[in-house]
Design an enzyme around this catalytic site. Structure first.
Site, PDB file in Angstrom:
ATOM      1  N   ARG A 202       0.822  -1.237   0.000  1.00  0.00           N
ATOM      2  CA  ARG A 202       0.000   0.000   0.000  1.00  0.00           C
ATOM      3  C   ARG A 202       0.843   1.269   0.000  1.00  0.00           C
ATOM      4  NH1 ARG A 202      -3.198  -3.012   3.794  1.00  0.00           N
ATOM      5  NH2 ARG A 202      -4.904  -3.975   2.658  1.00  0.00           N
TER       6      ARG A 202
ATOM      7  N   LYS B  10       2.784  11.618 -11.113  1.00  0.00           N
ATOM      8  CA  LYS B  10       1.903  10.775 -11.939  1.00  0.00           C
ATOM      9  C   LYS B  10       2.617   9.460 -12.189  1.00  0.00           C
ATOM     10  CE  LYS B  10      -1.060  13.896 -14.555  1.00  0.00           C
ATOM     11  NZ  LYS B  10      -1.400  14.416 -15.898  1.00  0.00           N
TER      12      LYS B  10
ATOM     13  N   GLU C 272       8.987  18.304 -24.857  1.00  0.00           N
ATOM     14  CA  GLU C 272       8.398  18.701 -23.566  1.00  0.00           C
ATOM     15  C   GLU C 272       8.992  20.034 -23.107  1.00  0.00           C
ATOM     16  OE1 GLU C 272       5.869  17.432 -22.006  1.00  0.00           O
ATOM     17  OE2 GLU C 272       5.755  15.292 -22.428  1.00  0.00           O
TER      18      GLU C 272
ATOM     19  N   LYS D 216       7.050  23.225 -13.648  1.00  0.00           N
ATOM     20  CA  LYS D 216       6.239  22.046 -13.290  1.00  0.00           C
ATOM     21  C   LYS D 216       5.927  22.064 -11.796  1.00  0.00           C
ATOM     22  CE  LYS D 216       4.854  17.560 -14.117  1.00  0.00           C
ATOM     23  NZ  LYS D 216       4.910  16.369 -14.891  1.00  0.00           N
TER      24      LYS D 216
ATOM     25  N   GLU E  83      -4.696  17.335 -10.712  1.00  0.00           N
ATOM     26  CA  GLU E  83      -5.277  17.751 -11.987  1.00  0.00           C
ATOM     27  C   GLU E  83      -6.779  18.019 -11.910  1.00  0.00           C
ATOM     28  OE1 GLU E  83      -3.283  15.957 -15.367  1.00  0.00           O
ATOM     29  OE2 GLU E  83      -5.059  16.307 -16.577  1.00  0.00           O
TER      30      GLU E  83
ATOM     31  N   ARG F  10      -3.405  21.954 -13.644  1.00  0.00           N
ATOM     32  CA  ARG F  10      -2.383  20.998 -14.089  1.00  0.00           C
ATOM     33  C   ARG F  10      -2.636  20.517 -15.517  1.00  0.00           C
ATOM     34  NH1 ARG F  10       0.635  16.176 -10.726  1.00  0.00           N
ATOM     35  NH2 ARG F  10       1.793  15.367 -12.508  1.00  0.00           N
TER      36      ARG F  10
ATOM     37  N   ASN G 100      -0.815  19.250 -20.345  1.00  0.00           N
ATOM     38  CA  ASN G 100      -1.213  18.306 -21.393  1.00  0.00           C
ATOM     39  C   ASN G 100      -1.312  18.962 -22.762  1.00  0.00           C
ATOM     40  OD1 ASN G 100      -1.460  16.250 -19.491  1.00  0.00           O
ATOM     41  ND2 ASN G 100      -3.556  16.881 -18.991  1.00  0.00           N
TER      42      ASN G 100
ATOM     43  N   HIS H 254      -1.082  16.960 -25.924  1.00  0.00           N
ATOM     44  CA  HIS H 254      -1.109  15.553 -25.550  1.00  0.00           C
ATOM     45  C   HIS H 254      -2.361  14.815 -26.001  1.00  0.00           C
ATOM     46  CE1 HIS H 254       2.448  16.597 -23.346  1.00  0.00           C
ATOM     47  NE2 HIS H 254       2.546  15.409 -22.779  1.00  0.00           N
TER      48      HIS H 254
ATOM     49  N   HIS I  84      -1.267  11.646 -27.633  1.00  0.00           N
ATOM     50  CA  HIS I  84      -1.564  10.309 -27.086  1.00  0.00           C
ATOM     51  C   HIS I  84      -2.331   9.473 -28.104  1.00  0.00           C
ATOM     52  CE1 HIS I  84      -1.149  11.284 -22.510  1.00  0.00           C
ATOM     53  NE2 HIS I  84       0.007  11.064 -23.089  1.00  0.00           N
TER      54      HIS I  84
ATOM     55  N   HIS J 185       7.285   9.410 -27.487  1.00  0.00           N
ATOM     56  CA  HIS J 185       6.294  10.318 -26.909  1.00  0.00           C
ATOM     57  C   HIS J 185       6.511  11.760 -27.384  1.00  0.00           C
ATOM     58  CE1 HIS J 185       3.486  12.006 -24.045  1.00  0.00           C
ATOM     59  NE2 HIS J 185       4.439  12.766 -23.538  1.00  0.00           N
TER      60      HIS J 185
HETATM   61  N1  GLY Z   1       2.947  15.137 -17.818  1.00  0.00           N
HETATM   62  C1  GLY Z   1       1.835  15.888 -17.382  1.00  0.00           C
HETATM   63  C2  GLY Z   1       1.688  15.953 -15.907  1.00  0.00           C
HETATM   64  O1  GLY Z   1       2.571  15.532 -15.186  1.00  0.00           O
HETATM   65  O2  GLY Z   1       0.693  16.434 -15.409  1.00  0.00           O
END
Ligand code: GLY
Length: 363
Positions: free
Chosen positions: A121, A143, A185, A227, A237, A241, A245, A248, A252, A265
């Site tokens: 956990r 993330k 990025e 960031k 998010e 946040r 994206n 993305h 994606h 990516h």
């Molecule tokens: N890569 C996008 C984020 O970390 O929110």
């Protein structure tokens, strides 16, 4: 060395950016007061170069590390590999105070972070990102997760590391294609948050492509600062946040519909960002001069800005977008730019506008 703090109350941590940090891994972990046993999770490519230094450094500081090596590549980001890591941790009796070191690029960081989030956990973990993309983005912000056949990153957890160590020296051995992919990025931070950074990237692109250490230190630290500021305001998010994206949604979808691994990516989100800039022009009135600067910077960096599309693939891309985590109530929501350095999130875009822009980005 530059130190950036990610401020999240009891889950706060430092990002350290500088040369010679990997050999200091053990000493850095010792400051965190973690248990003796730990597992370094890496992939076959990265392990060849850096596992020995990491293991020696940890052992020299009194830790008892084991090494778990996964196959390199996006295909490893799946539940079967997570399970295999759990079994190895259990076989070596890693316990609650034990910790994981994620030594690698985005795939390793996301997967190892998820293993750390779920094993017993949750046990602590440290990110040692070895790709540019991981240093400026995926290692920061918590993330973690893996892909499903249905889409990228559909299973995961927000789980913050205890420390992020960005050693600039490890970038020297990064294959050119991967390094350039990471720059996608980097450019993103300029577009979404910092017009000054964007202009610096335009001016200093040659130095950046040569991997000049001083330029890299400043640029990586600035990306991590941005960031950290964004994640510090919106860890999970709920809103802001989402600006990370940018590019993305389409990116994606390109990765998903072309089979993971065909496009890196960064390559996929390069096309995605140029497409998003074109959508921004239609929908938010982004100036054509800004669209041109964005496209030019990606092209000069050596990144793709178009993909080969036919009607079937376009349909597949739209379907993939509808499966994206950023979809709500069946509507695809985009991050769009007002001007370089300023974006808006949650912009609803009609399917026809997406289709038109995909047409524009088709070669
Ligand atoms: N890569 C996008 C984020 O970390 O929110």
């Amino acid at each position: 060395m530059r130190i950036i703090q990610v401020l999240l109350g009891s889950r706060s941590y430092a990002i350290k950016v500088g040369g010679g940090l990997l050999p200091r891994l053990g000493a850095e972990c010792a400051q965190l007061k973690l248990g003796q046993r730990c597992a370094v999770i890496t992939d076959a490519n990265v392990g060849k170069h850096f596992a020995k230094v990491a293991l020696q450094s940890l052992a020299a500081s009194g830790f008892q590390p084991i090494l778990i090596t996964i196959p390199a590549g996006e295909k490893s980001k799946r539940l079967a590999v997570v399970e295999s890591c759990f079994n190895q941790l259990a076989a070596h009796r890693l316990e609650r105070k034990s910790f994981i070191v994620a030594l690698g690029g985005g795939v390793v960081g996301d997967l190892a972070g998820f293993v750390a989030a779920a094993y017993l956990r949750g046990i602590p973990f440290v990110q040692v990102p070895t790709s540019l993309l991981a240093q400026v983005d995926s290692s920061v912000g918590g993330k973690t997760g893996v892909n499903l056949k249905a889409g990228k990153n559909l299973v995961g957890a927000f789980y913050q590391p205890q420390l992020v160590l960005c050693d600039l020296d490890v970038l020297k051995t990064l294959p050119k294609r991967e390094y350039v992919s990471g720059l996608a990025e980097v450019i993103k931070y300029g577009v979404i948050y910092d017009a000054v950074l964007f202009a610096q990237l335009e001016r200093n692109l040659a130095k950046l492509l040569q991997r000049d250490v001083a330029t890299l230190r400043n640029v990586i630290a600035r990306c991590c600062e941005i960031k950290a500021e964004v994640v510090g305001q919106d860890e999970t998010e709920g809103g802001l946040r989402a600006i990370l994206n940018f590019g993305h949604t389409i990116g994606h979808a390109i990765e998903n519909s072309s089979g993971y691994g065909k496009y890196l990516h960064g390559e996929a989100i390069s096309v995605g960002q140029v497409a998003a800039a074109k959508l921004s022009q239609r929908i938010l009135g982004l100036a054509s001069g800004d669209v041109a600067r964005i496209e030019k910077l990606f092209v000069q960096t050596g990144l793709p800005v178009k993909v080969k599309l036919n009607a079937t693939l376009s349909k597949k891309l739209l379907a993939a977008m509808l499966l994206d985590k950023k979809v709500s109530g069946g509507e695809v929501k985009f991050v769009l730019a007002k001007k370089i350095g300023r974006v808006e999130f949650g912009c609803k875009v009609a399917a026809e506008a997406i289709e038109q822009v995909l047409d524009d980005c088709s070669r």
